[in-house]
Design an enzyme around this catalytic site. Structure first.
Site, PDB file in Angstrom:
ATOM      1  N   LYS A  91       0.849  -1.202   0.000  1.00  0.00           N
ATOM      2  CA  LYS A  91       0.000   0.000   0.000  1.00  0.00           C
ATOM      3  C   LYS A  91       0.883   1.250   0.000  1.00  0.00           C
ATOM      4  O   LYS A  91       1.905   1.294   0.698  1.00  0.00           O
ATOM      5  CB  LYS A  91      -0.894  -0.038   1.250  1.00  0.00           C
ATOM      6  CG  LYS A  91      -1.890   1.108   1.340  1.00  0.00           C
ATOM      7  CD  LYS A  91      -2.776   0.921   2.577  1.00  0.00           C
ATOM      8  CE  LYS A  91      -3.825   2.006   2.722  1.00  0.00           C
ATOM      9  NZ  LYS A  91      -4.674   1.789   3.901  1.00  0.00           N
ATOM     10  N   SER A 105      -9.527   1.791   3.092  1.00  0.00           N
ATOM     11  CA  SER A 105      -8.700   2.557   2.184  1.00  0.00           C
ATOM     12  C   SER A 105      -7.679   1.719   1.413  1.00  0.00           C
ATOM     13  O   SER A 105      -7.113   2.197   0.439  1.00  0.00           O
ATOM     14  CB  SER A 105      -7.963   3.636   2.969  1.00  0.00           C
ATOM     15  OG  SER A 105      -7.132   3.042   3.963  1.00  0.00           O
ATOM     16  N   SER A 142      -9.629  -0.577   7.276  1.00  0.00           N
ATOM     17  CA  SER A 142      -9.118  -0.523   5.897  1.00  0.00           C
ATOM     18  C   SER A 142      -8.429  -1.771   5.363  1.00  0.00           C
ATOM     19  O   SER A 142      -8.085  -1.809   4.181  1.00  0.00           O
ATOM     20  CB  SER A 142      -8.183   0.661   5.744  1.00  0.00           C
ATOM     21  OG  SER A 142      -8.947   1.839   5.697  1.00  0.00           O
TER      22      SER A 142
HETATM   23  N1  GLN Z   1     -12.684   4.082   6.540  1.00  0.00           N
HETATM   24  C1  GLN Z   1     -12.067   4.514   7.767  1.00  0.00           C
HETATM   25  C2  GLN Z   1     -11.693   5.963   7.661  1.00  0.00           C
HETATM   26  O1  GLN Z   1     -11.979   6.552   6.694  1.00  0.00           O
HETATM   27  C3  GLN Z   1     -10.897   3.664   8.087  1.00  0.00           C
HETATM   28  C4  GLN Z   1      -9.674   4.013   7.352  1.00  0.00           C
HETATM   29  C5  GLN Z   1      -8.544   3.102   7.655  1.00  0.00           C
HETATM   30  O2  GLN Z   1      -8.730   2.069   8.296  1.00  0.00           O
HETATM   31  N2  GLN Z   1      -7.366   3.496   7.225  1.00  0.00           N
HETATM   32  O3  GLN Z   1     -11.124   6.502   8.554  1.00  0.00           O
END
Ligand code: GLN
Length: 483
Positions: free
Chosen positions: A73, A148, A172
């Site tokens: 990532k 994400s 994410s």
């Molecule tokens: N979707 C969550 C957010 O927007 C989690 C993001 C993540 O786990 N990096 O914060």
């Protein structure tokens, strides 16, 4: 189906060369229709593969991940490779060192195949917040792959690499794993070093693997877990052998089912699949126990106060002075507006503003402090529950993958996609999402949550479930038929 264990064996016995393997995956990455990679690194991957083949030719012992193509990532640094974190502000930034997890993968002869697309600085649940365009879900190109870690999930699901690293601050890894039919593991906070990971919410962030099978997940975790002097929050807790215990049965294990995860918002068809999976666990010998986590109703609100607060501090460094592209300007204010104002996406700006607001004098007590109190409460409730049961079983997400664009202009609806994953990060616990069936042709995830440092147990339960259903075979056959 190609697994890590099988590929490493074939490379060690010279049935295939690492270069051949990398050439195959490089081609798949180059032909991808998913926008899963921001920076593929085909040359670097070939260079690494050559070294592995030479090592074998010299009769030297190969590492535990010899020749395994892994995607990273883009919020995780790889030395010498562009690292944008999904943001336009870092378009010119080159990783100046290897993150500890990358260093450990390389030390075991894994091959880094590229940097994957993601929501800007890991903020998002759909992959649509990337400065480099949205990632597509290989199951349905009109749907989001989740976020994400959108590119990591899409790439593994479509067979563009064998495994990928993602990060999980509020879901994410698990949410995109569920949306793409993969196994996604979020380790206990402190299990995997965060050195070389761009900080989003430092007190929640954890990196972990996205893979097609539980065994592959165990192989990757085994390599990246463990204390690191460069990260003061990484734990000294001993790392058990995850592979050794994977196949032990789950007879007599107490599995808690928290009622709060099955209430409103959960799509009925998803509920049916998760309940079926829990029945399956029971038929494998586990004891199913109803439990309650009443403070869970505060989890999402607490998350979206604490996360922006830390984001507002962590993103301050992307100002064109310390990091990032620098706009030409006449004054400091103009520099900020031109650099941060234009190059950060709207979700990043929204969180910086929210965070600064809830931390400011006058609001701190009302929001930030309350959220931290809720966090304590949630932690305590999880601890109490884990004195009665060994692990928890729940859905990973309320729905399967949603349509691209359907929540992009509605932040609240987007935040609700994380309702079942954020409580785990708030409590710093480990959890894994494992495929448990299809709704209208789209994968659904079963989430298993453990007490701190119980990744071995989580992987064991996930493995037993996976083998009883072999969803991963059906899922990978389907994807193969498309790509
Ligand atoms: N979707 C969550 C957010 O927007 C989690 C993001 C993540 O786990 N990096 O914060």
């Amino acid at each position: 189906m190609l697994s890590i264990e099988k590929l490493v064996r074939q490379i060690i016995t010279a049935e295939v060369s690492a270069v051949e393997v990398v050439e195959y995956f490089n081609k798949k990455v180059a032909a991808s229709q998913l926008n899963s990679f921001i920076t593929p690194c085909p040359e670097l991957a070939i260079e690494q593969a050559k070294k592995i083949d030479e090592k074998r030719a010299r009769g030297e012992k190969l590492g535990r991940l010899a020749g395994v193509p892994i995607a990273i990532k883009d919020v995780i640094l790889v030395k010498g490779i562009q690292a944008t974190g999904g943001s336009r502000i870092l378009e010119n930034y080159i990783g100046s060192y290897d993150a500890t997890m990358v260093e450990r993968l390389k030390a075991e002869d894994a091959v880094i195949i590229g940097k994957t697309n993601c929501d800007e600085f890991a903020m998002g649940s759909s992959g649509e917040n990337s400065g480099y365009g949205p990632t597509k879900n290989p199951w349905d190109l009109n749907r989001v792959p989740g976020g994400s870690s959108s590119g990591s999930a899409a790439a593994v699901a479509a067979g563009e690499c064998l495994a990928a690293l993602g990060t999980d601050t509020g879901g994410s890894i698990r949410q995109p794993a569920a949306f793409c039919g993969l196994v996604g593991l979020k380790p206990t906070y402190g299990r995997v070093s965060r050195y070389g990971l761009m900080a989003m919410t430092s007190s929640f962030d954890q990196a972990g693997p996205l893979t097609r099978t539980v065994e592959d997940s165990a192989f990757i975790l085994q390599v990246i877990a463990g204390h690191d002097n460069h990260d003061a929050t990484s734990s000294h807790q001993a790392v058990p052998n995850y592979i050794d215990t994977l196949k032990n049965n789950i007879k007599g294990l107490r599995i808690g089912v928290p009622a709060e995860f099955f209430s409103s918002g959960l799509q009925p068809a998803v509920k049916v699949l998760v309940e079926q999976a829990i029945k399956k666990l029971s038929s494998l010998g586990a004891l199913i126990v109803e439990v309650n986590l009443p403070s869970l109703e505060y989890a999402l609100a607490a998350y979206y106060v604490i996360c922006p607060s830390e984001v507002s501090a962590n993103l301050a460094r992307y100002d064109g002075i310390r990091f990032g592209i620098r706009a030409s300007a006449e004054s400091l204010n103009e520099l900020y507006t031109k650099t941060r104002g234009r190059l950060l996406g709207s979700e990043a700006k929204r969180r910086v503003m929210l965070g600064t607001y809830v931390l400011s004098a006058g609001y701190y007590e009302a929001y930030y402090k309350q959220a931290q109190l809720a966090r304590q409460l949630i932690k305590q409730e999880f601890n109490q529950v884990f004195s009665k049961v060994d692990i928890l079983a729940a859905p990973t997400t309320p729905t399967p993958a949603f349509m691209m664009g359907s929540k992009a202009n509605d932040p609240l609806a987007m935040y609700l996609a994380d309702i079942f994953t954020v409580p785990v990060n708030i409590a710093g616990l480990p959890a894994v999402s494992v495929p448990c069936g299809l709704v209208d042709g789209l994968p659904v995830g079963l989430q298993l949550i453990g007490s701190a440092w119980s990744e071995d147990l989580l992987l064991r339960v996930a493995y037993n479930y996976e083998q009883s259903e072999v969803w991963y075979k059906k899922l990978s056959d389907f994807i193969k038929s498309k790509f």
